[in-house]
Design a protein around this motif. Structure first.
Motif, PDB file in Angstrom:
ATOM      1  N   LEU A   1      46.834   4.111  56.755  1.00  0.00           N
ATOM      2  CA  LEU A   1      45.551   3.848  57.429  1.00  0.00           C
ATOM      3  C   LEU A   1      44.376   4.158  56.493  1.00  0.00           C
ATOM      4  CD1 LEU A   1      46.305   5.210  61.020  1.00  0.00           C
ATOM      5  CD2 LEU A   1      45.772   2.833  60.392  1.00  0.00           C
ATOM      6  N   ALA A   2      44.484   5.251  55.756  1.00  0.00           N
ATOM      7  CA  ALA A   2      43.419   5.603  54.802  1.00  0.00           C
ATOM      8  C   ALA A   2      43.295   4.516  53.737  1.00  0.00           C
ATOM      9  CB  ALA A   2      43.709   6.963  54.167  1.00  0.00           C
ATOM     10  N   ALA A   3      44.436   4.033  53.240  1.00  0.00           N
ATOM     11  CA  ALA A   3      44.424   2.977  52.215  1.00  0.00           C
ATOM     12  C   ALA A   3      43.795   1.698  52.775  1.00  0.00           C
ATOM     13  CB  ALA A   3      45.851   2.710  51.731  1.00  0.00           C
ATOM     14  N   ASP A   4      44.077   1.411  54.032  1.00  0.00           N
ATOM     15  CA  ASP A   4      43.527   0.205  54.659  1.00  0.00           C
ATOM     16  C   ASP A   4      41.991   0.292  54.737  1.00  0.00           C
ATOM     17  OD1 ASP A   4      44.215  -2.327  55.752  1.00  0.00           O
ATOM     18  OD2 ASP A   4      43.696  -1.582  57.747  1.00  0.00           O
ATOM     19  N   ARG A   5      41.491   1.480  55.033  1.00  0.00           N
ATOM     20  CA  ARG A   5      40.027   1.653  55.086  1.00  0.00           C
ATOM     21  C   ARG A   5      39.401   1.506  53.696  1.00  0.00           C
ATOM     22  NH1 ARG A   5      41.580   5.708  58.928  1.00  0.00           N
ATOM     23  NH2 ARG A   5      41.583   7.322  57.313  1.00  0.00           N
ATOM     24  N   VAL A   6      40.031   2.114  52.698  1.00  0.00           N
ATOM     25  CA  VAL A   6      39.498   2.019  51.332  1.00  0.00           C
ATOM     26  C   VAL A   6      39.561   0.572  50.843  1.00  0.00           C
ATOM     27  CG1 VAL A   6      39.955   2.693  48.926  1.00  0.00           C
ATOM     28  CG2 VAL A   6      39.845   4.425  50.719  1.00  0.00           C
ATOM     29  N   ARG A   7      40.629  -0.132  51.183  1.00  0.00           N
ATOM     30  CA  ARG A   7      40.736  -1.559  50.839  1.00  0.00           C
ATOM     31  C   ARG A   7      39.583  -2.339  51.452  1.00  0.00           C
ATOM     32  NH1 ARG A   7      40.571  -5.250  54.238  1.00  0.00           N
ATOM     33  NH2 ARG A   7      42.087  -4.193  55.557  1.00  0.00           N
ATOM     34  N   GLN A   8      39.300  -2.096  52.715  1.00  0.00           N
ATOM     35  CA  GLN A   8      38.215  -2.823  53.390  1.00  0.00           C
ATOM     36  C   GLN A   8      36.868  -2.533  52.712  1.00  0.00           C
ATOM     37  OE1 GLN A   8      38.416  -5.135  55.814  1.00  0.00           O
ATOM     38  NE2 GLN A   8      36.205  -5.420  55.808  1.00  0.00           N
ATOM     39  N   LEU A   9      36.667  -1.279  52.362  1.00  0.00           N
ATOM     40  CA  LEU A   9      35.400  -0.848  51.762  1.00  0.00           C
ATOM     41  C   LEU A   9      35.196  -1.433  50.360  1.00  0.00           C
ATOM     42  CD1 LEU A   9      33.116   1.097  52.555  1.00  0.00           C
ATOM     43  CD2 LEU A   9      34.341   2.916  51.345  1.00  0.00           C
ATOM     44  N   TYR A  10      36.243  -1.426  49.554  1.00  0.00           N
ATOM     45  CA  TYR A  10      36.097  -1.828  48.145  1.00  0.00           C
ATOM     46  C   TYR A  10      36.361  -3.302  47.864  1.00  0.00           C
ATOM     47  CZ  TYR A  10      35.274   2.874  46.490  1.00  0.00           C
ATOM     48  OH  TYR A  10      34.721   4.096  46.255  1.00  0.00           O
ATOM     49  N   VAL A  11      37.310  -3.908  48.569  1.00  0.00           N
ATOM     50  CA  VAL A  11      37.612  -5.314  48.262  1.00  0.00           C
ATOM     51  C   VAL A  11      37.511  -6.232  49.479  1.00  0.00           C
ATOM     52  CG1 VAL A  11      38.966  -4.808  46.184  1.00  0.00           C
ATOM     53  CG2 VAL A  11      40.141  -4.960  48.377  1.00  0.00           C
TER      54      VAL A  11
ATOM     55  N   LEU B   1      49.931  -5.590  53.470  1.00  0.00           N
ATOM     56  CA  LEU B   1      48.522  -6.006  53.548  1.00  0.00           C
ATOM     57  C   LEU B   1      47.714  -5.026  54.388  1.00  0.00           C
ATOM     58  CD1 LEU B   1      48.827  -9.877  54.003  1.00  0.00           C
ATOM     59  CD2 LEU B   1      48.131  -8.640  51.934  1.00  0.00           C
ATOM     60  N   GLN B   2      48.406  -4.285  55.252  1.00  0.00           N
ATOM     61  CA  GLN B   2      47.715  -3.282  56.079  1.00  0.00           C
ATOM     62  C   GLN B   2      47.830  -1.880  55.488  1.00  0.00           C
ATOM     63  OE1 GLN B   2      49.857  -4.814  59.711  1.00  0.00           O
ATOM     64  NE2 GLN B   2      47.810  -4.698  60.571  1.00  0.00           N
ATOM     65  N   ALA B   3      48.365  -1.806  54.269  1.00  0.00           N
ATOM     66  CA  ALA B   3      48.511  -0.501  53.614  1.00  0.00           C
ATOM     67  C   ALA B   3      47.898  -0.546  52.218  1.00  0.00           C
ATOM     68  CB  ALA B   3      49.984  -0.118  53.530  1.00  0.00           C
ATOM     69  N   GLY B   4      46.879  -1.404  52.045  1.00  0.00           N
ATOM     70  CA  GLY B   4      46.160  -1.401  50.770  1.00  0.00           C
ATOM     71  C   GLY B   4      46.220  -2.700  49.979  1.00  0.00           C
ATOM     72  N   CYS B   5      47.216  -3.560  50.255  1.00  0.00           N
ATOM     73  CA  CYS B   5      47.357  -4.776  49.430  1.00  0.00           C
ATOM     74  C   CYS B   5      46.338  -5.845  49.826  1.00  0.00           C
ATOM     75  CB  CYS B   5      48.766  -5.337  49.554  1.00  0.00           C
ATOM     76  SG  CYS B   5      49.992  -4.231  48.823  1.00  0.00           S
ATOM     77  N   ASN B   6      46.000  -6.725  48.849  1.00  0.00           N
ATOM     78  CA  ASN B   6      44.987  -7.757  49.108  1.00  0.00           C
ATOM     79  C   ASN B   6      45.256  -9.064  48.367  1.00  0.00           C
ATOM     80  OD1 ASN B   6      44.359  -6.718  46.545  1.00  0.00           O
ATOM     81  ND2 ASN B   6      42.222  -7.377  46.721  1.00  0.00           N
ATOM     82  N   VAL B   7      46.515  -9.286  47.968  1.00  0.00           N
ATOM     83  CA  VAL B   7      46.856 -10.514  47.236  1.00  0.00           C
ATOM     84  C   VAL B   7      48.214 -11.022  47.735  1.00  0.00           C
ATOM     85  CG1 VAL B   7      47.485 -11.463  44.957  1.00  0.00           C
ATOM     86  CG2 VAL B   7      45.613  -9.805  45.125  1.00  0.00           C
TER      87      VAL B   7
END
Ligand code: 5AD
Ligand code: SF4
Length: 349
Positions: free
Chosen positions: A36-46, A283-289
């Motif tokens: 969940l923390a990784a998902d938030r950081v992903r949303q914030l940065y990318v 994709l819900q744990a930090g991934c974006n590709v």
């Protein structure tokens, strides 16, 4: 707050963790707070965009003999093929027609043998499609990397596979970890956006090793980070070994997002092979590709780095057509632009 939550909060806030803290999170029974923390950081940065890269597996010939890989030179039961430049260009046109912004040319390591042909191919793809071009063709000398850059290649993927020199030496009969890292530094010097990563669950690999792998990615300032579970492959020296788990892989991906912030991190195919739903979880744990495979079906069936890779492939057109809806269900949107490692605001979808 318990210890795990505290370490997650520190990672989310600062992007920094000590090796022992990384190991603590990797060893925790429940990875949900981390993801969940990784998902938030992903949303914030990318942001919400999931960049799409069209993958073409251009050759299954390889001069190396990595102990885990089905394409290793010593595997005489592996089917070998080499796509022709025209076939590759046709796949690149399909990628363009599907609206994607990046083509990834991946293949076994063939050295300089095909360099002239490759340079011409890169020039033609650039001239005829204007796609962003990513290469993943192993270790080459500096001059070859430079020539490929000059020809129009934009990015290069070269996983270091493990940062533990002993494990590296045991699994790679040729090549050294030092040379692999030198190649990555050269690629960066030449101005390539650079990708790297490692395997999870290799024999003898410990959580301390994985913590070192993650820290090395950060230290090298890698732009694109591909990690996946090791999956034992028949007809290789590691046949029958246990391999990496889905849960550990997801935790590693989440940690990489927390500690590297704005990198591009694919939800890799190997994870999807272990568990079809795992790529969405990634994709819900930090991934974006995501990297849909555009290799022609007959050749793709022979590109067996590990078992199940080709067999589980969904029909490409169905997959692409379903993507916007599949992604919308988790609050995400497909990215058809080049998707460089720059802030979410600057990247055109
Ligand atoms: N299981 C999972 N991944 C593998 N790779 C090679 N063999 C395997 C395997 N058995 C990965 C390596 C390589 C990438 C192209 O495929 O990390 O860099
Ligand atoms: Fe060749 Fe890459 Fe497989 Fe090693 S991992 S044998 S370099 S294709």
């Amino acid at each position: 707050m318990n210890v795990i939550d505290e370490i997650c909060a520190k990672a989310e806030r600062s992007g920094e963790l000590a090796p022992a803290e990384i190991v603590e999170l990797l060893a925790a029974a429940d990875g949900s707070a981390l993801m969940l923390a990784a998902d938030r950081v992903r949303q914030l940065y990318v942001g919400a965009t999931v960049w799409l890269r069209g993958l073409i597996e251009i050759s299954s010939y390889c001069r190396r003999n990595c102990c885990y890989c089905g394409l290793r030179r010593g595997n005489s039961s592996a089917a070998r093929y080499r796509l022709t430049p025209d076939e590759i260009l046709e796949c690149a046109q399909q990628i363009k027609a599907a609206g994607l912004g990046t083509v990834v040319l991946q293949g076994g390591e063939e050295g300089d043998a095909r360099l002239g042909e490759l340079l011409e191919l890169v020039r033609r793809i650039k001239a005829e499609t204007d796609l962003t071009i990513t290469l993943s063709l192993g270790e080459l000398d500096f001059a070859a990397y430079r020539a490929l850059k000059d020809a129009g290649a934009d990015r290069y993927l070269l996983r270091f596979e493990t940062s533990n020199p002993k494990i590296y030496a045991a699994l790679h009969p040729e090549g050294t970890l030092a040379n692999r890292l030198e190649c990555l530094r050269r690629l960066k010097t030449l101005g390539f956006e650079t990708g790297s990563g490692f395997l999870i669950g290799l024999p003898a690999q410990t959580l301390d090793d994985i913590a070192a792998d993650i820290r090395l990615l950060k230290e090298l300032d890698i732009d694109m980070i591909g990690v996946g579970p090791f999956i034992a492959c028949p007809d290789t020296p590691l046949a029958g070994e246990p391999g990496g788990s889905v849960e550990l892989t997801l935790k590693v991906m989440a940690l990489i997002r927390l500690l590297t912030r704005d990198t591009n991190i694919p939800a890799t195919t190997a994870l999807g092979v272990l568990e079809p739903a795992a790529r969405r979880r990634a994709l819900q744990a930090g991934c974006n590709v995501l990297m849909p495979v555009f290799t022609p079906q007959t050749a793709a069936a022979s590109y067996q780095i590990y078992p199940g890779k080709a067999a589980r492939r969904r029909e490409l057109e169905t997959e692409l057509a379903a993507l916007p809806t599949d992604l919308a269900a988790i609050g995400r949107v497909p990215g058809y632009g080049p998707g460089f490692r720059i802030s979410a605001m600057q990247n055109e979808r």
